[in-house]
Every structure is written in C-alpha cells, then in structure tokens.
Enzyme design. Structure first.
Site, short mmCIF file in Angstrom:
data_model
loop_
_atom_site.label_atom_id
_atom_site.label_comp_id
_atom_site.label_asym_id
_atom_site.label_seq_id
_atom_site.Cartn_x
_atom_site.Cartn_y
_atom_site.Cartn_z
N LYS A 186 -41.29 103.36 44.69
CA LYS A 186 -40.70 104.56 45.32
C LYS A 186 -40.56 104.26 46.80
O LYS A 186 -41.56 103.90 47.45
CB LYS A 186 -41.64 105.74 45.12
CG LYS A 186 -41.35 106.97 45.95
CD LYS A 186 -42.57 107.90 45.85
CE LYS A 186 -42.48 109.08 46.77
NZ LYS A 186 -41.55 110.10 46.29
N LYS A 190 -36.83 103.55 43.88
CA LYS A 190 -36.49 104.95 43.55
C LYS A 190 -36.41 105.80 44.79
O LYS A 190 -37.22 105.64 45.71
CB LYS A 190 -37.54 105.55 42.60
CG LYS A 190 -37.19 106.96 42.15
CD LYS A 190 -38.34 107.66 41.47
CE LYS A 190 -39.03 108.62 42.45
NZ LYS A 190 -40.03 109.48 41.78
N GLU A 200 -31.89 109.30 42.10
CA GLU A 200 -32.48 110.49 41.47
C GLU A 200 -32.07 111.78 42.18
O GLU A 200 -32.73 112.19 43.14
CB GLU A 200 -34.02 110.38 41.44
CG GLU A 200 -34.66 111.60 40.77
CD GLU A 200 -36.19 111.51 40.65
OE1 GLU A 200 -36.78 110.57 41.19
OE2 GLU A 200 -36.76 112.42 40.02
N LYS A 259 -31.10 108.77 37.53
CA LYS A 259 -32.26 109.53 37.03
C LYS A 259 -32.03 111.01 37.31
O LYS A 259 -32.41 111.53 38.36
CB LYS A 259 -33.54 109.03 37.72
CG LYS A 259 -34.79 109.82 37.36
CD LYS A 259 -36.06 109.10 37.76
CE LYS A 259 -37.27 109.97 37.49
NZ LYS A 259 -38.53 109.24 37.56
N SER A 278 -38.76 114.36 33.84
CA SER A 278 -39.22 115.47 32.99
C SER A 278 -39.31 116.78 33.76
O SER A 278 -39.22 117.85 33.14
CB SER A 278 -40.54 115.12 32.30
OG SER A 278 -41.58 114.86 33.20
N GLY A 279 -39.53 116.74 35.05
CA GLY A 279 -39.32 117.90 35.91
C GLY A 279 -40.21 119.11 35.70
O GLY A 279 -39.89 120.20 36.15
N SER A 283 -37.56 108.50 32.18
CA SER A 283 -38.33 107.99 33.32
C SER A 283 -39.28 109.13 33.71
O SER A 283 -39.12 109.76 34.74
CB SER A 283 -37.41 107.63 34.49
OG SER A 283 -38.19 107.25 35.61
N ARG A 329 -44.93 113.33 34.69
CA ARG A 329 -45.88 114.25 34.06
C ARG A 329 -45.80 114.20 32.53
O ARG A 329 -46.82 114.28 31.86
CB ARG A 329 -45.61 115.68 34.55
CG ARG A 329 -46.11 115.90 35.95
CD ARG A 329 -45.46 117.11 36.60
NE ARG A 329 -44.08 116.84 37.01
CZ ARG A 329 -43.31 117.71 37.64
NH1 ARG A 329 -43.77 118.93 37.89
NH2 ARG A 329 -42.09 117.39 38.01
P1 13P Z 1 -41.50 113.98 36.38
O1 13P Z 1 -41.07 113.34 35.08
O2 13P Z 1 -42.92 114.45 36.37
O3 13P Z 1 -40.50 114.97 36.88
O4 13P Z 1 -41.53 112.81 37.46
C1 13P Z 1 -40.52 111.90 37.48
C2 13P Z 1 -40.32 111.40 38.86
O5 13P Z 1 -40.40 110.22 39.13
C3 13P Z 1 -40.00 112.38 39.91
O6 13P Z 1 -39.53 111.71 41.04
#
Ligand code: 13P
Length: 337
Positions: free
Chosen positions: A100, A139, A180, A222, A264-265, A292, A295
């Site tokens: 990241k 990322k 993303e 993403k 997954s958000g 990807s 959580r």
């Molecule tokens: P979540 O799947 O928990 O949203 O995280 C993915 C992610 O990398 C957010 O930047």
C-alpha cells in the site's frame, strides 16, 4: 510459481487476478490495525502486528487460493519467525508481494466531508526502494461518500487524477498499480444510488488513466460492489447486487483491463462471498473477476488469533476457510463456461 524476475507488468497483473485466485489485503495502516486489534482486546505493538501477519502468511496451502498479498510498509520490512523477510517468504510460496503506497485520507477542504488521498510526493523514489524489498505491485485507495450532493465533481476529479498519476508512476517504476476507487457503503442509500455514483466515478478514473498514458493491460481495478448502504444492506438481494454490479462494470471498465478484484467494504465474510459468487456466475466477463478482501478474509482469523501465538493454527484455518470459499466460487463459475 513466483513471478519471474523482470516479468512484464501485464504478466504480473494477470497472475494477480487469474484462475480463481484472489488477493489478501493485509495492508491495514497503523491506525486501522490498532482499531481491529482493540476490537479483540489486543494492544497494537510492533511484535503483535508482526506475529499476527506472520501467522497468516504461514498458512499451509494459502497460495492455492491467494495470488498476492498487499502489505503495509512496516510489514514489507518485517521477518517471518524463522528470520526470512516476509516478501521473500511470500514469493517463495508463489504469492506476489505488494505494498500500500498511499498515505491515507485528508479532508478535501476545511468545510468538506469528502476526502482526497495523499502520498504522491516522492512516490517514484519510494517505489524504487519497495521494489528492491520485493514488492511487485502497489495499491492506492480513493474514497467517495454518498450523501447530499456527493460524491461531488471536484472530489471525483481530484481523486481520479491522483489515482491515474499514482498508476503512471507505478508503471514507470515497473510496479503493477491496483487502482482502488471505493464508493463507500456508509449510509442508508438504496442500491440505485451506489450504481449511479459508481457509474460516475469509474469513467472519470478511466479518462484520467488514458490521459496519463497508463497501460490498462498492466493494472488491476479494485472497485466496490454495487450495494445498498450499510444501514439498509438487506434491501437488495444477492441477485440484484450482482446484476447492478455487472451492469455498471460492463458499461465502464475497458476489456483491456485484465482483472477486477473487489474490495469487501464492510460486508460480512459470507455476504462478500455470496455476492462474489453471484457476480462471477453472470460471466463470462471481459475481465477476470476476483477478490481483494481485507475484513472479509480476516475477520474470523483475527478473532481466532486473539493476540496469542499458540492460536496461530486456528487463525490459519479460519483464513484458509474464507480464502478457499472465495476461490471456490470463482472456480465454480470458470468451470461452467
Ligand atoms: P476491505 O475488503 O476490508 O474493504 O479492505 C480492502 C482494502 O484493501 C481496502 O483498501
């Protein structure tokens, strides 16, 4: 099989998204991991973060389901229990290490609820170092809030430009960018608002990617799934979420992009898997579809670990259960074509 030294951007991007394997997002920033640890009553110290992540990355057979892991900068420099640097351990397992690189969110203006992402300063130099440490992809996360008058055009424009500038710098450094743009689930909006917002954001991002000469074959998108707001999440069925998500992505994402790896958000582990399955089942799609998740891959594993090294086997089992469930639904969809 690891990515051969010098493999092109397109080959690496394809490896990250193909064949039913997905990406483990384990790149929680210092603040985020502290919040996650606090939920299980664990203090966030450097040894605790290393121990937790090293336990996850030791899960035997993880590479059958996971093609890549997104690391936080601290983790890129940490070691497994046996002293092997974490990125080298992952590469030896056939998992592509990534990093990241954004520096998080700041308010767009003093009176704005919207946010832009920081981190472009010195990015080229940082990427050179990260590449030397083993990272092969990066990322950058931009967020868009659904609310009265938002996402606003200035917010969309600024974040799209930043994502594209980041992506171009990555590719110039031999690093595959994960782009993303996340339309957040926060709120009580209906599915349709998420569809409209995502349908506005994605074309802006792809326009900027083109202006800046980003090679679409050497990146991974993403995005969020198109869902109702978190407070009314159950107001749309899995079939409706999948249909809306596929409709928006087909309208907005060029076929040159090798893969779409969903975040997954804030969905539960099972909700994310069910939605991913339904989206994949609507294929064949022009791009590989994968996950990807942060959580939705780690929630059970984190609870099972609970801050204790002796719980590593339970944490690994929980992670493998989610990873194999997600790769399983993708492979099932691929097999029906
Ligand atoms: P979540 O799947 O928990 O949203 O995280 C993915 C992610 O990398 C957010 O930047």
């Amino acid at each position: 099989m690891g990515v051969p030294e010098g493999a092109g951007l397109a080959a690496t991007a394809r490896q990250m998204v193909a064949d039913g394997k997905g990406i483990l997002a384990a790149d929680e920033s210092g603040g985020t991991i502290a919040r996650r640890f606090a939920e299980i009553g664990v203090e966030s110290t450097e040894p605790a973060r290393r121990g937790y992540r090293a336990a996850l990355f030791s899960a035997a057979g993880l590479s059958e389901h996971v093609s890549g892991v997104i690391l936080y900068e601290e983790t890129l420099r940490q070691k497994m229990d046996d002293g092997t640097p974490i990125p080298q351990h992952l590469a030896a397992c056939g998992i592509v290490p990534g990093i990241k690189v954004d520096k998080g969110l700041v308010a767009m203006t003093a009176d704005s609820k919207e946010q832009v992402t920081e981190g472009l300063d010195g990015l080229g130099k940082r990427l050179e170092e990260y590449r030397g440490l083993g990272a092969r992809f990066a990322k950058w996360r931009a967020v868009f809030t659904i609310g009265p008058g938002t996402p606003s055009l200035p917010c969309i424009h600024d974040n799209a430009w930043l994502l594209a500038r980041y992506a171009r710098i990555c590719q110039d450094s031999g690093i595959v960018p994960i782009v993303e743009p996340e339309v957040l689930m926060d709120g009580e909006h209906p599915l349709q608002r998420s569809a409209e917002a995502t349908r506005t954001v994605l074309p802006a991002v792809f326009a900027e990617l083109r202006y800046q000469g980003v090679d679409l074959t050497g990146m991974v998108l993403k995005p969020n799934m198109v869902t109702p707001g978190a407070k009314v999440f159950g107001s749309a069925s899995v079939a409706e979420v999948a249909a809306a998500t596929v409709e928006v992505l087909r309208a907005c994402v060029p076929a040159a992009v090798p893969g779409i790896a969903f975040l997954s958000g804030g969905q539960s582990e099972q909700q994310a898997t069910d939605n991913l399955a339904a989206i994949a089942a609507l294929g064949p799609h022009p791009w590989w579809i994968t996950f990807s998740f942060g959580r939705a891959l780690q929630a059970s594993a984190l609870r099972a670990w609970a801050g204790r090294a002796e719980n590593a086997p339970q944490a690994q089992r929980a992670l493998l259960e989610r990873a194999s469930a997600n790769s399983g639904v993708l492979r099932a969809a691929i097999a029906t074509r």
